[in-house]
Design a protein around this motif. Structure first.
Motif, PDB file in Angstrom:
ATOM      1  N   CYS A   1       1.102  -0.922  -0.077  1.00  0.00           N
ATOM      2  CA  CYS A   1      -0.402   0.251  -0.071  1.00  0.00           C
ATOM      3  C   CYS A   1       0.883   0.910  -0.258  1.00  0.00           C
ATOM      4  N   MET A   2       2.077   1.548   1.394  1.00  0.00           N
ATOM      5  CA  MET A   2       2.800   2.353   0.550  1.00  0.00           C
ATOM      6  C   MET A   2       4.217   3.189  -0.578  1.00  0.00           C
ATOM      7  N   ARG A   3       4.028   1.882  -0.818  1.00  0.00           N
ATOM      8  CA  ARG A   3       4.344   1.688  -2.431  1.00  0.00           C
ATOM      9  C   ARG A   3       3.507   1.981  -3.735  1.00  0.00           C
ATOM     10  N   LEU A   4       2.406   1.852  -3.359  1.00  0.00           N
ATOM     11  CA  LEU A   4       1.344   2.453  -4.470  1.00  0.00           C
ATOM     12  C   LEU A   4       0.849   3.943  -3.757  1.00  0.00           C
TER      13      LEU A   4
ATOM     14  N   GLU B   1       3.566   5.462  -3.368  1.00  0.00           N
ATOM     15  CA  GLU B   1       4.715   6.430  -3.406  1.00  0.00           C
ATOM     16  C   GLU B   1       4.831   6.230  -5.302  1.00  0.00           C
ATOM     17  N   VAL B   2       4.148   4.984  -5.540  1.00  0.00           N
ATOM     18  CA  VAL B   2       3.840   5.756  -7.917  1.00  0.00           C
ATOM     19  C   VAL B   2       3.123   6.813  -7.384  1.00  0.00           C
ATOM     20  N   TYR B   3       1.931   6.892  -7.280  1.00  0.00           N
ATOM     21  CA  TYR B   3       0.849   7.947  -6.949  1.00  0.00           C
ATOM     22  C   TYR B   3       1.600   8.613  -7.322  1.00  0.00           C
ATOM     23  N   GLN B   4       2.410   9.247  -6.552  1.00  0.00           N
ATOM     24  CA  GLN B   4       2.878  10.110  -6.208  1.00  0.00           C
ATOM     25  C   GLN B   4       3.970  11.020  -7.061  1.00  0.00           C
ATOM     26  N   SER B   5       4.298   9.928  -7.392  1.00  0.00           N
ATOM     27  CA  SER B   5       5.449  10.264  -8.225  1.00  0.00           C
ATOM     28  C   SER B   5       5.009  10.533 -10.235  1.00  0.00           C
TER      29      SER B   5
ATOM     30  N   LEU C   1      -7.104  10.232  -8.148  1.00  0.00           N
ATOM     31  CA  LEU C   1      -7.357  11.068  -6.907  1.00  0.00           C
ATOM     32  C   LEU C   1      -7.856  10.692  -5.351  1.00  0.00           C
ATOM     33  N   GLY C   2      -8.796  10.228  -6.010  1.00  0.00           N
ATOM     34  CA  GLY C   2     -10.332   9.529  -4.822  1.00  0.00           C
ATOM     35  C   GLY C   2      -9.667   8.360  -5.088  1.00  0.00           C
ATOM     36  N   ASP C   3      -9.135   7.303  -5.506  1.00  0.00           N
ATOM     37  CA  ASP C   3      -8.927   6.458  -5.061  1.00  0.00           C
ATOM     38  C   ASP C   3      -7.294   6.155  -4.497  1.00  0.00           C
TER      39      ASP C   3
ATOM     40  N   LEU D   1      -5.071   5.833   1.381  1.00  0.00           N
ATOM     41  CA  LEU D   1      -4.403   6.250   2.487  1.00  0.00           C
ATOM     42  C   LEU D   1      -4.974   5.741   3.850  1.00  0.00           C
ATOM     43  N   SER D   2      -6.674   5.524   2.676  1.00  0.00           N
ATOM     44  CA  SER D   2      -6.988   5.174   4.249  1.00  0.00           C
ATOM     45  C   SER D   2      -6.271   3.289   4.395  1.00  0.00           C
ATOM     46  N   ASN D   3      -7.506   2.871   3.223  1.00  0.00           N
ATOM     47  CA  ASN D   3      -6.684   1.301   3.422  1.00  0.00           C
ATOM     48  C   ASN D   3      -5.216   1.122   4.230  1.00  0.00           C
ATOM     49  N   LEU D   4      -4.368   1.996   4.332  1.00  0.00           N
ATOM     50  CA  LEU D   4      -2.873   1.886   4.526  1.00  0.00           C
ATOM     51  C   LEU D   4      -2.907   2.611   6.727  1.00  0.00           C
TER      52      LEU D   4
END
Length: 284
Positions: free
Chosen positions: A244-247, A249-253, A262-264, A269-272
């Motif tokens: 989830c954290m890696r996911l 990071e990929v979105y932010q890249s 953005l909604g996803d 973030l909520s899942n994390l």
């Protein structure tokens, strides 16, 4: 295309104030009969569709059928025109390239082509990318010197093969993601032996054993979503949190991908937070 009255009513009622205002602005630019605007106003006032009231307001039965169909189509066009996200803008720009080429304004088409190509590449909108490669072939045929054409066409052909391979790979990942979603109802409860074996088989799927994709952000996102969900179903909160954290990071890249999903991003973030809580890492 005939638009049933109830469908037209629901479409009008689903529009927000900005969308309605945009429709009125576009309609105001056109000349000719404006019965469809009167029809829009009548429907907009209603809480339930009442055709009798519309007829009493001055639209004849003969005009009403034509006005309903025209209004339905025009509303959809105005909604498409108003969309301001990058994908919609790219679609409109590709159509503008086609128009310029049809007018034999190849220099102007070439400039716009380069701009929309950059946008589509950043968005990883591979379907649009393939459309642009077809347009690029036509531009090459009319703008390059005869001796340069074969080399340019060969480069486009090679690029098309790469894009198609990427599309096929994302399709494989997407198909696997759909299979994983079937496990959604098993979340947060003990899996039986058959379900646990199925999760393990999915974790060993060939498309996952290739490792995290290198080229496509969209492929990375789907790949990481699959692993995050599978470990969540295994009740392995620690490992699920890692993916989830890696996911995130990929979105932010990638700003274009983050903007479009953005909604996803906030859902992940909520899942994390949930995974950290379940694994006892309340400080994180």
């Amino acid at each position: 295309m005939r638009a049933p009255s109830e469908d037209l009513f629901r479409l009008v009622k689903a529009m927000n104030k900005g969308e309605k205002r945009n429709f009125k602005l576009l309609a105001g630019m056109l000349t000719g009969d404006k019965k469809y605007i009167e029809l829009f106003d009548q429907i907009d006032k209603q809480t339930e569709y009442d055709e009798a009231k519309i007829l009493k307001a001055g639209i004849s039965k003969g005009q009403l059928s034509v006005a309903k169909n025209y209004l339905f189509k025009f509303l959809l066009k105005s909604l498409v025109y108003q969309r301001s996200d990058s994908y919609s803008e790219s679609v409109q720009m590709i159509e503008q390239v086609r128009i310029l080429m049809a007018k034999h304004l190849y220099k102007e088409a070439g400039k716009l082509f380069k701009k929309v190509l950059t946008m589509v590449q950043k968005l990883e909108a591979f379907g649009l990318y393939l459309e642009l490669l077809d347009l690029q072939e036509r531009l090459v045929m009319v703008t390059r010197k005869r001796g340069d054409i074969p080399t340019a066409l060969a480069a486009i052909c090679l690029e098309r093969e790469k894009v198609i391979q990427e599309v096929q790979y994302i399709h494989e990942l997407t198909q696997l993601h759909h299979k994983v979603k079937l496990l959604n109802s098993r979340r947060l409860r003990e899996m039986d032996e058959g379900e646990a074996r199925w999760v393990q088989e999915l974790l060993g799927h060939a498309v996952l054993t290739k490792g995290e994709p290198d080229n496509s952000v969209r492929a990375k996102v789907i790949y990481l979503k699959i692993l995050r969900k599978l470990y969540s179903y295994k009740n392995d909160s620690t490992q699920a949190a890692v993916y989830c954290m890696r996911l995130l990071e990929v979105y932010q890249s990638s700003e274009p991908i983050l903007e479009s999903e953005l909604g996803d991003y906030f859902l992940e973030l909520s899942n994390l937070c949930t995974y950290h809580f379940r694994s006892g890492n309340t400080e994180k």
